[in-house]
Motif scaffolding. Sequence first.
Motif, PDB file in Angstrom:
ATOM      1  N   PRO A 110       0.863  -1.172  -0.072  1.00 28.64           N
ATOM      2  CA  PRO A 110      -0.092  -0.093   0.026  1.00 28.64           C
ATOM      3  C   PRO A 110       0.985   1.400   0.184  1.00 28.64           C
ATOM      4  O   PRO A 110       1.806   1.042   0.488  1.00 28.64           O
ATOM      5  N   ALA A 400     -10.410   2.270  -7.219  1.00 22.34           N
ATOM      6  CA  ALA A 400      -9.667   2.299  -6.013  1.00 22.34           C
ATOM      7  C   ALA A 400      -8.332   1.324  -5.904  1.00 22.34           C
ATOM      8  O   ALA A 400      -7.390   1.620  -5.608  1.00 22.34           O
ATOM      9  N   LYS A 401      -8.491   0.181  -6.526  1.00 17.65           N
ATOM     10  CA  LYS A 401      -7.345  -0.508  -6.751  1.00 17.65           C
ATOM     11  C   LYS A 401      -6.364  -0.312  -7.729  1.00 17.65           C
ATOM     12  O   LYS A 401      -5.018  -0.030  -7.503  1.00 17.65           O
ATOM     13  N   LEU A 404      -5.846   4.400  -6.842  1.00 18.55           N
ATOM     14  CA  LEU A 404      -5.430   4.472  -5.458  1.00 18.55           C
ATOM     15  C   LEU A 404      -4.529   3.611  -4.802  1.00 18.55           C
ATOM     16  O   LEU A 404      -4.214   3.978  -3.864  1.00 18.55           O
ATOM     17  N   GLN A 405      -4.273   2.599  -5.637  1.00 18.41           N
ATOM     18  CA  GLN A 405      -3.440   1.562  -5.221  1.00 18.41           C
ATOM     19  C   GLN A 405      -3.913   1.130  -3.921  1.00 18.41           C
ATOM     20  O   GLN A 405      -2.806   0.756  -3.112  1.00 18.41           O
ATOM     21  N   MET A 406      -5.275   0.950  -3.673  1.00 11.45           N
ATOM     22  CA  MET A 406      -5.557   0.272  -2.425  1.00 11.45           C
ATOM     23  C   MET A 406      -5.376  -1.075  -2.416  1.00 11.45           C
ATOM     24  O   MET A 406      -5.754  -1.873  -3.338  1.00 11.45           O
ATOM     25  N   GLN A 410      -8.063  -3.253   2.452  1.00  7.82           N
ATOM     26  CA  GLN A 410      -8.578  -1.727   2.482  1.00  7.82           C
ATOM     27  C   GLN A 410      -9.867  -1.788   1.614  1.00  7.82           C
ATOM     28  O   GLN A 410     -10.880  -1.466   2.060  1.00  7.82           O
ATOM     29  N   HIS A 472      -7.299  10.520  -2.888  1.00  6.30           N
ATOM     30  CA  HIS A 472      -6.636   9.993  -1.485  1.00  6.30           C
ATOM     31  C   HIS A 472      -7.373   8.732  -1.141  1.00  6.30           C
ATOM     32  O   HIS A 472      -8.773   8.594  -1.291  1.00  6.30           O
ATOM     33  N   SER A 473      -7.176   7.788  -0.430  1.00  7.04           N
ATOM     34  CA  SER A 473      -7.733   6.644  -0.215  1.00  7.04           C
ATOM     35  C   SER A 473      -8.612   6.780   0.991  1.00  7.04           C
ATOM     36  O   SER A 473      -9.683   6.256   0.945  1.00  7.04           O
ATOM     37  N   GLU A 474      -8.590   7.827   1.682  1.00 10.81           N
ATOM     38  CA  GLU A 474      -9.631   7.982   2.796  1.00 10.81           C
ATOM     39  C   GLU A 474     -10.517   8.412   2.371  1.00 10.81           C
ATOM     40  O   GLU A 474     -11.803   8.339   2.921  1.00 10.81           O
ATOM     41  N   MET A 476     -12.342   7.442  -0.118  1.00  8.52           N
ATOM     42  CA  MET A 476     -13.297   6.072  -0.511  1.00  8.52           C
ATOM     43  C   MET A 476     -14.058   5.740   0.554  1.00  8.52           C
ATOM     44  O   MET A 476     -15.312   5.187   0.405  1.00  8.52           O
ATOM     45  N   TYR A 477     -13.639   5.793   1.758  1.00 11.88           N
ATOM     46  CA  TYR A 477     -14.156   5.608   3.011  1.00 11.88           C
ATOM     47  C   TYR A 477     -15.598   6.290   3.116  1.00 11.88           C
ATOM     48  O   TYR A 477     -16.446   5.583   3.522  1.00 11.88           O
TER      49      TYR A 477
END
Length: 584
Positions: A110, A400-401, A404-406, A410, A472-474, A476-477
Amino acid sequence: MPLDLPLEEDADADTSFDVTSQTPLVSSYNKSHNNNNPDAIESSPSSPFTSKLEILGWCLYAWASEPFIVSAVGTYVPIILEQIARDNGVKNSDKISPCKGSRNEPVPRPPPPGFQLTNSNTTESVSCVLPVLNGKIYIDTSSYALYTFSFSVLVQTICVISMSGAADRGSHRKSLLIGFAIFGALTTICYWFVRPDGYYMASFLAIVANSAYGCVSVCGNSFLSVLVNNSAEIRQLTEDSSDRSSKWGVLSSKISGAGAASGYVAALIVQVGTMFMLILIKNKTNVSSIMGPIKTVIGFVGLWWLVFQVPVSTFLKPRASPDLNLDNLHMPAVGESKYWLRMAHYKWKVVRAYVLQGYKTLVLAFKQASQLRDISFFLLGWFIVSDSLTTINSTAILFAKSDLQMTTIQLSRISILAMISAVCGSIIIPNYIQPRFNVDVKTMLIFIILWSVMIPFYGILGFYFKRFGLHHSEEMYLLAIWYGFSLGGVATVSRSIYSMLIPTGQESVFFALFSITDKGSSILGPLLVGVVIDMTHNIRQCFWVLLALLLVSIPVLWYGVDINRGMREATALSEDSPTEERSP
């Protein structure tokens, strides 16, 4: 969750309630038809009231199957399809060099906190493509899953049409639900045996399992109006009762909400369980590829689907309908020459009669739907809404995958948040928001669509801003919570509206139309998004398409659908429909 429903505790208990003035949901049929359907139960105008155990059995159908569509199809199948395509893919720049992160290289870790992608990460030079048909076609690895889902819906549509004729006959609705669920579960378990280079096999399993789920969904959804119409509260009202429409809508929303919530709770449990399974596998085995762990959790979802068919078959009642008249078919007698061959030929003719009846009744349903203005506009609007929401989920997972490289864990957390929010939406909207503000079901659906519009709009903001807009990955939540609430609400309200508009006694056929509209729209959405990705190699461009689709659906539903008029037209149509048909 508790349901304050005026239902009888025992659905099998006799009742002296006089329903001669009502339009019976289940008509009596000739006992001679039982030769063709030995499992059918005889019904009468005084059929048993809907029981709480029967509603529990219906909710358990969603409890068993929803984790497949949410956890497997919604999270892990797109990941494994993208990963297996990347493992066997090449760089788009030269069509020779293996893609970074293929199976002969370690899985990328990640990104560090504060990591932000630059525009160079999405350029064509670093994109990965999968050669198919012996290298004649190169498909972007992100769009490979979308094309698979698009084709699976096409196959699913054919299957749904083929079985819809049997679903409204005798007690076949329940038998088909259980049978397709077992078949879909076993197909999902077969992911355990997919090889590292088996991207064709992975796609095939997704197509077959998704098609089986579509058939299960049609049979399950068609039970909703059956349960509501046989409830004590509704059967005590006359057809011309002034408050019948409102009471029908409230009760339908409550039962539909209970089913949707139970499905999402099950999906949440499975998602949490699979996330811990992934963590445990990673810590115990120190795997360098995500293929093995993903196959394990997908197979577990299939196992869950399979095990819970036991309580579904126990509590859910068949609720027999008039059976197809097959008196013109000769059943061979025991002792005849070539008995087994003749019996096989007879069974084939029976199956063919039901399949042909499915297409025949579907054509009739299309004609009837065209006469029912409100159903026609609702199906058109639902086609657009369902297409958008379904594609949003798979597009977001792939975005996201890849962008965002999650990590898989995640992404599993994102799905968990979405499911928690969906449960809240399916409970809060029909039980609190709708009655508290006295909002009718159509207006509620429009509000939910407007809520959903913000998801692709936020992704589009990323073109113009660097600090927010899915960089940013955050983020996505937060979007997962927003998306889940809208998903839970739309699943409850849309099914409730449609069950109010369909003619009595034709639930499976009209819900086949609903499923074809619902799932059939998923042919177009993923296909469009896949084409956009292949042309631009930038998933963010797809948010424009999703935003436009959601906005177009609003005027179609608002100006085209009148609930009260639709219920009156459906009642008139059901009274004019024949109760018995001969086999083709």
